[in-house]
Design a protein around this motif. Sequence first.
Motif, PDB file in Angstrom:
ATOM      1  N   TYR A 186       0.819  -1.211   0.000  1.00  0.00           N
ATOM      2  CA  TYR A 186       0.000   0.000   0.000  1.00  0.00           C
ATOM      3  C   TYR A 186       0.853   1.261   0.000  1.00  0.00           C
ATOM      4  CZ  TYR A 186      -3.102  -3.620   1.684  1.00  0.00           C
ATOM      5  OH  TYR A 186      -3.793  -4.793   1.820  1.00  0.00           O
ATOM      6  N   PRO A 235      -7.061   1.973  -6.410  1.00  0.00           N
ATOM      7  CA  PRO A 235      -7.015   3.240  -5.671  1.00  0.00           C
ATOM      8  C   PRO A 235      -7.958   3.236  -4.470  1.00  0.00           C
ATOM      9  CG  PRO A 235      -7.301   3.613  -8.030  1.00  0.00           C
ATOM     10  CD  PRO A 235      -7.490   2.145  -7.783  1.00  0.00           C
ATOM     11  N   LYS A 236      -7.499   3.847  -3.389  1.00  0.00           N
ATOM     12  CA  LYS A 236      -8.305   4.021  -2.174  1.00  0.00           C
ATOM     13  C   LYS A 236      -8.934   2.714  -1.704  1.00  0.00           C
ATOM     14  CE  LYS A 236      -9.198   8.781  -3.340  1.00  0.00           C
ATOM     15  NZ  LYS A 236     -10.160   9.813  -3.616  1.00  0.00           N
ATOM     16  N   TRP A 237      -8.152   1.629  -1.764  1.00  0.00           N
ATOM     17  CA  TRP A 237      -8.669   0.315  -1.433  1.00  0.00           C
ATOM     18  C   TRP A 237      -8.893   0.137   0.056  1.00  0.00           C
ATOM     19  CZ3 TRP A 237      -6.644  -4.330   0.795  1.00  0.00           C
ATOM     20  CH2 TRP A 237      -7.462  -5.456   0.581  1.00  0.00           C
ATOM     21  N   LYS A 238      -7.932   0.520   0.855  1.00  0.00           N
ATOM     22  CA  LYS A 238      -8.022   0.329   2.302  1.00  0.00           C
ATOM     23  C   LYS A 238      -7.412   1.542   2.986  1.00  0.00           C
ATOM     24  CE  LYS A 238      -7.499  -3.649   5.273  1.00  0.00           C
ATOM     25  NZ  LYS A 238      -6.800  -4.931   5.456  1.00  0.00           N
ATOM     26  N   TYR A 239      -8.152   2.112   3.912  1.00  0.00           N
ATOM     27  CA  TYR A 239      -7.685   3.294   4.645  1.00  0.00           C
ATOM     28  C   TYR A 239      -7.303   4.436   3.708  1.00  0.00           C
ATOM     29  CZ  TYR A 239      -7.291  -0.405   8.114  1.00  0.00           C
ATOM     30  OH  TYR A 239      -7.543  -1.483   8.920  1.00  0.00           O
ATOM     31  N   GLY A 240      -7.898   4.471   2.526  1.00  0.00           N
ATOM     32  CA  GLY A 240      -7.610   5.511   1.554  1.00  0.00           C
ATOM     33  C   GLY A 240      -6.322   5.307   0.783  1.00  0.00           C
ATOM     34  N   LEU A 241      -5.651   4.161   0.995  1.00  0.00           N
ATOM     35  CA  LEU A 241      -4.382   3.883   0.338  1.00  0.00           C
ATOM     36  C   LEU A 241      -4.601   3.054  -0.924  1.00  0.00           C
ATOM     37  CD1 LEU A 241      -2.349   2.872   3.507  1.00  0.00           C
ATOM     38  CD2 LEU A 241      -2.215   5.047   2.273  1.00  0.00           C
ATOM     39  N   THR A 242      -3.754   3.258  -1.906  1.00  0.00           N
ATOM     40  CA  THR A 242      -3.799   2.439  -3.120  1.00  0.00           C
ATOM     41  C   THR A 242      -3.124   1.104  -2.838  1.00  0.00           C
ATOM     42  OG1 THR A 242      -3.753   4.376  -4.549  1.00  0.00           O
ATOM     43  CG2 THR A 242      -3.022   2.305  -5.527  1.00  0.00           C
TER      44      THR A 242
END
Length: 79
Positions: free
Chosen positions: A44, A64-71
């Motif tokens: 990430y 994109p924005k998969w988990k906690y807004g992180l790619t």
Amino acid sequence: DTLWIDSIYINKSRRKQGLGKMLVEQITIYAKNCKTSEIQLNTYFPEAHQFFAHQGFETVVSIPKWKYGLTCYLMKKTI
């Protein structure tokens, strides 16, 4: 036929000393000895994504924005 790397972490104070590269090299040797055809992981963090790309991993997909807004980057290295 795939070795999955769940987690690798090098303490910030020990980075830029070749430890990560040596670790990936040893993982690759292990994978070859196990007759594995590829290594996969996801990350990430942009710094880790860049590091693994320099170690011969290619990005299969990015979310994109998969988990906690992180790619999330799914990466693989064919061996």
